[in-house]
Motif scaffolding. Structure first.
Motif, PDB file in Angstrom:
ATOM      1  N   LEU A  55       0.832  -1.197   0.000  1.00 41.79           N
ATOM      2  CA  LEU A  55       0.000   0.000   0.000  1.00 41.79           C
ATOM      3  C   LEU A  55       0.866   1.247   0.000  1.00 41.79           C
ATOM      4  CD1 LEU A  55      -2.606  -1.105   2.712  1.00 41.79           C
ATOM      5  CD2 LEU A  55      -2.794  -1.354   0.238  1.00 41.79           C
ATOM      6  N   SER A  56       0.343   2.281  -0.613  1.00 43.21           N
ATOM      7  CA  SER A  56       1.012   3.578  -0.579  1.00 43.21           C
ATOM      8  C   SER A  56       0.657   4.301   0.719  1.00 43.21           C
ATOM      9  CB  SER A  56       0.587   4.417  -1.792  1.00 43.21           C
ATOM     10  OG  SER A  56      -0.808   4.654  -1.773  1.00 43.21           O
ATOM     11  N   GLU A  57       1.384   5.379   1.001  1.00 42.38           N
ATOM     12  CA  GLU A  57       1.099   6.146   2.218  1.00 42.38           C
ATOM     13  C   GLU A  57      -0.301   6.767   2.159  1.00 42.38           C
ATOM     14  OE1 GLU A  57       4.112   9.016   2.823  1.00 42.38           O
ATOM     15  OE2 GLU A  57       5.716   7.551   3.219  1.00 42.38           O
ATOM     16  N   GLU A  58      -0.712   7.203   0.981  1.00 46.36           N
ATOM     17  CA  GLU A  58      -2.050   7.778   0.855  1.00 46.36           C
ATOM     18  C   GLU A  58      -3.129   6.734   1.117  1.00 46.36           C
ATOM     19  OE1 GLU A  58      -4.757  10.186  -2.482  1.00 46.36           O
ATOM     20  OE2 GLU A  58      -2.710   9.515  -2.941  1.00 46.36           O
ATOM     21  N   ALA A  59      -2.932   5.503   0.613  1.00 50.64           N
ATOM     22  CA  ALA A  59      -3.898   4.434   0.860  1.00 50.64           C
ATOM     23  C   ALA A  59      -3.943   4.050   2.328  1.00 50.64           C
ATOM     24  CB  ALA A  59      -3.561   3.224  -0.006  1.00 50.64           C
ATOM     25  N   VAL A  60      -2.781   4.046   3.000  1.00 47.45           N
ATOM     26  CA  VAL A  60      -2.758   3.727   4.433  1.00 47.45           C
ATOM     27  C   VAL A  60      -3.535   4.773   5.231  1.00 47.45           C
ATOM     28  CG1 VAL A  60      -1.253   3.502   6.438  1.00 47.45           C
ATOM     29  CG2 VAL A  60      -0.643   2.373   4.293  1.00 47.45           C
ATOM     30  N   GLU A  61      -3.317   6.052   4.921  1.00 44.39           N
ATOM     31  CA  GLU A  61      -4.050   7.105   5.628  1.00 44.39           C
ATOM     32  C   GLU A  61      -5.549   7.019   5.382  1.00 44.39           C
ATOM     33  OE1 GLU A  61      -3.060   9.269   7.813  1.00 44.39           O
ATOM     34  OE2 GLU A  61      -1.003   8.499   7.765  1.00 44.39           O
ATOM     35  N   GLU A  62      -5.942   6.565   4.184  1.00 40.83           N
ATOM     36  CA  GLU A  62      -7.370   6.458   3.887  1.00 40.83           C
ATOM     37  C   GLU A  62      -8.020   5.299   4.622  1.00 40.83           C
ATOM     38  OE1 GLU A  62     -10.281   5.853  -0.031  1.00 40.83           O
ATOM     39  OE2 GLU A  62      -8.100   5.961  -0.238  1.00 40.83           O
ATOM     40  N   LEU A  63      -7.278   4.203   4.820  1.00 43.65           N
ATOM     41  CA  LEU A  63      -7.846   3.002   5.450  1.00 43.65           C
ATOM     42  C   LEU A  63      -7.669   2.966   6.964  1.00 43.65           C
ATOM     43  CD1 LEU A  63      -6.629   0.330   2.863  1.00 43.65           C
ATOM     44  CD2 LEU A  63      -8.893   1.369   3.031  1.00 43.65           C
ATOM     45  N   VAL A  64      -6.958   3.916   7.539  1.00 43.45           N
ATOM     46  CA  VAL A  64      -6.729   3.919   8.993  1.00 43.45           C
ATOM     47  C   VAL A  64      -8.040   3.984   9.777  1.00 43.45           C
ATOM     48  CG1 VAL A  64      -5.920   5.448  10.848  1.00 43.45           C
ATOM     49  CG2 VAL A  64      -4.337   4.665   9.113  1.00 43.45           C
ATOM     50  N   PRO A  65      -9.031   4.848   9.424  1.00 46.15           N
ATOM     51  CA  PRO A  65     -10.281   4.856  10.213  1.00 46.15           C
ATOM     52  C   PRO A  65     -11.001   3.520  10.212  1.00 46.15           C
ATOM     53  CG  PRO A  65     -10.125   6.830   8.860  1.00 46.15           C
ATOM     54  CD  PRO A  65      -9.033   5.937   8.417  1.00 46.15           C
ATOM     55  N   GLY A  66     -10.952   2.762   9.098  1.00 46.80           N
ATOM     56  CA  GLY A  66     -11.624   1.465   9.069  1.00 46.80           C
ATOM     57  C   GLY A  66     -10.997   0.478  10.027  1.00 46.80           C
ATOM     58  N   VAL A  67      -9.659   0.414  10.063  1.00 42.25           N
ATOM     59  CA  VAL A  67      -8.991  -0.485  11.008  1.00 42.25           C
ATOM     60  C   VAL A  67      -9.223  -0.025  12.442  1.00 42.25           C
ATOM     61  CG1 VAL A  67      -6.775  -1.487  11.663  1.00 42.25           C
ATOM     62  CG2 VAL A  67      -7.292  -1.066   9.261  1.00 42.25           C
ATOM     63  N   ALA A  68      -9.254   1.298  12.676  1.00 42.01           N
ATOM     64  CA  ALA A  68      -9.516   1.805  14.021  1.00 42.01           C
ATOM     65  C   ALA A  68     -10.920   1.438  14.486  1.00 42.01           C
ATOM     66  CB  ALA A  68      -9.332   3.324  14.036  1.00 42.01           C
ATOM     67  N   ALA A  69     -11.900   1.386  13.563  1.00 36.95           N
ATOM     68  CA  ALA A  69     -13.244   0.961  13.945  1.00 36.95           C
ATOM     69  C   ALA A  69     -13.250  -0.497  14.393  1.00 36.95           C
ATOM     70  CB  ALA A  69     -14.207   1.172  12.773  1.00 36.95           C
ATOM     71  N   TRP A  70     -12.442  -1.348  13.742  1.00 38.84           N
ATOM     72  CA  TRP A  70     -12.326  -2.730  14.183  1.00 38.84           C
ATOM     73  C   TRP A  70     -11.679  -2.803  15.578  1.00 38.84           C
ATOM     74  CZ3 TRP A  70     -12.347  -7.616  11.083  1.00 38.84           C
ATOM     75  CH2 TRP A  70     -13.080  -7.476   9.910  1.00 38.84           C
ATOM     76  N   LEU A  71     -10.622  -2.007  15.779  1.00 36.67           N
ATOM     77  CA  LEU A  71      -9.970  -2.025  17.093  1.00 36.67           C
ATOM     78  C   LEU A  71     -10.903  -1.503  18.180  1.00 36.67           C
ATOM     79  CD1 LEU A  71      -6.435  -0.717  16.049  1.00 36.67           C
ATOM     80  CD2 LEU A  71      -7.086  -3.073  16.588  1.00 36.67           C
ATOM     81  N   GLU A  72     -11.753  -0.540  17.841  1.00 41.84           N
ATOM     82  CA  GLU A  72     -12.700  -0.020  18.826  1.00 41.84           C
ATOM     83  C   GLU A  72     -13.712  -1.077  19.262  1.00 41.84           C
ATOM     84  OE1 GLU A  72     -15.098   4.160  19.193  1.00 41.84           O
ATOM     85  OE2 GLU A  72     -15.568   2.883  17.478  1.00 41.84           O
ATOM     86  N   ARG A  73     -13.980  -2.026  18.371  1.00 41.07           N
ATOM     87  CA  ARG A  73     -14.919  -3.097  18.709  1.00 41.07           C
ATOM     88  C   ARG A  73     -14.198  -4.321  19.263  1.00 41.07           C
ATOM     89  NH1 ARG A  73     -19.889  -2.856  14.376  1.00 41.07           N
ATOM     90  NH2 ARG A  73     -20.121  -0.586  14.380  1.00 41.07           N
ATOM     91  N   ASP A  74     -13.027  -4.100  19.827  1.00 39.18           N
ATOM     92  CA  ASP A  74     -12.250  -5.123  20.534  1.00 39.18           C
ATOM     93  C   ASP A  74     -11.824  -6.277  19.623  1.00 39.18           C
ATOM     94  OD1 ASP A  74     -12.486  -3.656  22.855  1.00 39.18           O
ATOM     95  OD2 ASP A  74     -14.304  -4.686  23.495  1.00 39.18           O
TER      96      ASP A  74
END
Length: 355
Positions: free
Chosen positions: A253-272
């Motif tokens: 992944l590029s840096e731009e793609a990582v920054e775009e997908l960070v909220p999705g992974v954080a939503a998974w982490l928020e749900r334990d």
């Protein structure tokens, strides 16, 4: 010695007189006498159709009227799958060669009617469809087939096609001496249609307007976002996405793609969800080849988002409502349920009237 090799074609090519091109195809043209189909170069050399679409178009044009050409029938006939055949049929439909319409039959049944046109350009220019009822048929000269090349004719000894005699409808020609007169049914049968207007070299066919889709496509689901994107979750999500290429070389992944997908992974982490569970969901069963890794990860983060973990009180069994204990009626000594001692329902009415 047990393998036989057919060298007839090699000897035929070697014996062709004259210069032979050093590269490219060499045509050996033998006129067909039966089981052949006339296919225009506008289909066989179409610049906008894929090779699968051209092949399926030629196959459909060679079939008799009434043949079944559904996707499942073609997939059972050819090694291509249903998806590739469906894409090829859509290409033919987009360029005007194929048209599929829904018709309502008796008793409320619905069927698909398929129409194949061998020259969509002539139809768009207002020409007459060959073979249609009412198409003009004149007693003109039979068009001579294209003769084979001189080099091939000389080697293969293909006889030259005899020139066809021209019949004029206005006058009756006397039979030549030595030739038997043709029967009447033969003269009626030898009829050709009017030559259709030839397309100008280099001119593109008129664009075909497709009907509007019946239902719009649903909008793409947005990427999930956490309620609170803390720096710790952002750091953990960014590290997990950047580390995916160690587990799957396709997920670079590029840096731009990582920054775009960070909220999705954080939503998974928020749900334990654990990092191992997220990594397994994103790297399992990857398609081969993978053209757009960022789009695939976005789809999986959205479609496979787990629900929040239930709390401790949600997992406990629901409590039953308290049941009143048994009491003995003071009048008839019958057992009844009540929180306080006294009389039952039958004895309660007389005592109430006396009071």
């Amino acid at each position: 010695m047990d393998t036989q090799h057919d060298n007839a074609l090699a000897h035929a090519l070697a014996a062709i007189p004259g210069p032979v091109p050093p590269s490219g195809v060499i045509h050996i043209v033998i006129p067909h006498t039966n089981r052949f189909t006339v296919v225009g170069n506008h289909l066989a050399q179409h610049a906008g159709l894929s090779l699968v679409a051209i092949g399926i178009g030629v196959h459909i044009q060679s079939l008799p009227a009434g043949s079944e050409i559904s996707i499942k029938t073609l997939a059972a006939r050819f090694p291509e799958g249903e998806v590739k055949i469906a894409c090829a049929l859509r290409e033919l439909e987009a360029h005007g060669y194929l048209r599929r319409t829904r018709v309502r039959l008796a008793k409320g049944r619905v069927a698909t009617r398929t129409v194949f046109c061998n020259q969509p350009g002539a139809v768009l220019r207002g020409g007459v469809v060959p073979g249609a009822p009412g198409a003009p048929v004149v007693a003109a000269a039979v068009r001579n087939p294209a003769p084979a090349p001189a080099l091939v004719r000389e080697h293969l000894r293909v006889p030259e096609p005899e020139p066809t005699r021209v019949r004029e409808p206005a006058r009756v020609r006397e039979p030549e001496p030595g030739l038997a007169p043709e029967p009447a049914h033969v003269r009626e049968h030898i009829r050709v249609r009017e030559p259709e207007p030839t397309a100008v070299a280099g001119a593109r066919p008129a664009p075909v307007r497709l009907p509007a889709p019946t239902a719009p496509k649903p909008p793409r689901r947005p990427l999930p976002h956490p309620h609170a994107l803390t720096p710790e979750r952002r750091q953990a999500a960014s590290a997990l996405l950047a580390d995916l290429r160690r587990h799957a070389v396709e997920l670079v992944l590029s840096e731009e793609a990582v920054e775009e997908l960070v909220p999705g992974v954080a939503a998974w982490l928020e749900r334990d969800a654990t990092t191992d569970a997220i990594r397994h969901a994103l790297t399992a069963d990857l398609p081969k080849p993978l053209k757009h890794p960022a789009r695939l990860l976005r789809h999986r983060l959205t479609a496979l988002l787990p629900p929040p973990l239930p709390g401790v009180h949600d997992l406990t069994a629901p409590r039953r409502a308290p049941v009143p204990p048994f009491q003995t009626c003071d009048g008839c000594e019958r057992a009844f349920r009540s929180h306080e001692p006294g009389h039952c329902r039958d004895c309660r009415a007389p005592y109430g009237e006396a009071a």
